[in-house]
Design a protein around this motif. Structure first.
Motif, short mmCIF file in Angstrom:
data_model
loop_
_atom_site.label_atom_id
_atom_site.label_comp_id
_atom_site.label_asym_id
_atom_site.label_seq_id
_atom_site.Cartn_x
_atom_site.Cartn_y
_atom_site.Cartn_z
N MET A 1 102.59 63.31 -14.73
CA MET A 1 102.38 63.40 -16.16
C MET A 1 100.89 63.62 -16.40
O MET A 1 100.06 62.94 -15.84
CB MET A 1 102.85 62.10 -16.81
N THR A 2 100.56 64.55 -17.24
CA THR A 2 99.17 64.78 -17.58
C THR A 2 98.95 64.52 -19.06
O THR A 2 99.86 64.64 -19.87
CB THR A 2 98.76 66.24 -17.27
N ASP A 135 106.78 63.02 -21.40
CA ASP A 135 106.93 61.98 -20.39
C ASP A 135 107.81 62.47 -19.24
O ASP A 135 108.39 63.56 -19.31
CB ASP A 135 107.42 60.67 -21.02
N PRO A 136 107.94 61.70 -18.15
CA PRO A 136 108.73 62.13 -16.99
C PRO A 136 110.21 62.38 -17.28
O PRO A 136 110.91 62.98 -16.47
CB PRO A 136 108.57 60.98 -15.99
N TRP A 137 110.70 61.91 -18.43
CA TRP A 137 112.11 62.09 -18.78
C TRP A 137 112.31 63.22 -19.79
O TRP A 137 113.39 63.38 -20.34
CB TRP A 137 112.67 60.77 -19.31
N GLY A 138 111.25 63.98 -20.05
CA GLY A 138 111.34 65.13 -20.93
C GLY A 138 111.16 64.85 -22.41
O GLY A 138 111.41 65.72 -23.23
N ASN A 139 110.74 63.63 -22.77
CA ASN A 139 110.55 63.27 -24.18
C ASN A 139 109.14 63.62 -24.64
O ASN A 139 108.16 63.32 -23.93
CB ASN A 139 110.76 61.77 -24.39
#
Length: 185
Positions: A1-2, A135-139
């Motif tokens: 995540m950046t 975020d890592p879950w695409g949100n």
């Protein structure tokens, strides 16, 4: 995540965003005996932010669970929840609703009405947009900080003691510090 660099922060996309209560808080800072800063926070924060294509048309609606107050000292928390201060039994929530948004780049002001103990008063928050990220879950997520100083007596929070030297036990003014992380619906 950046994360988005501070010099290149994009405005969050238009739409409905909800507050992530696990990553948000409303905090206050007041003076005790005119000396020490006492901090407290409300962890139960919920609400929505309607972000419009024109930032001035955006809207914020936030509810604060007053029983979630935590100042780090149980006895003080009980006193602050009592009828002398927030009267949580009869006024379990506080609410903020925006009336005007003025953002320019990453900063600006958010005017609104703050209701505590069924008393509504205008406040103006200095707002900073901290960035957006996926975020890592695409949100889609966005973060904002806001601050202001209020006079607690404006909301009927008048309990106090005058000290022998003339000072007050609890300062009349309190600084509000708000950290909010939003998730796009």
């Amino acid at each position: 995540m950046t994360t988005t660099p501070a010099t290149d922060i994009a405005r969050p996309a238009a739409g409905t965003w909800v507050i992530d209560p696990g990553h948000s808080e409303v905090a206050f800072i007041a003076r005790h005996l005119g000396l020490a800063r006492v901090r407290g926070r409300f962890a139960d924060v919920s609400g929505t932010v309607q972000i419009a294509d024109d930032p001035a048309a955006s809207a914020v609606d936030v509810t604060i669970g007053m029983a979630s107050l935590d100042s780090g000292l149980a006895e003080r928390d009980a006193r602050l929840r009592s009828a002398d201060f927030f009267d949580v039994e009869h006024h379990p929530t506080a609410r903020f609703r925006s009336t005007a948004v003025d953002l320019d780049g990453t900063g600006g002001t958010l005017a609104g009405e703050l209701t505590i103990r069924d008393v509504t008063r205008p406040v103006v928050l200095d707002v900073e947009h901290l960035g957006t990220v996926v975020d890592p879950w695409g949100n889609d997520r966005a973060a904002f900080s806001a601050t202001t100083t209020v006079t607690r007596e404006d909301w009927g929070l008048t309990w106090n003691l005058v000290m022998e030297g003339g000072g007050l036990m609890v300062s009349k003014q309190a600084r509000l510090e708000i950290e909010v992380e939003l998730v796009r619906r």
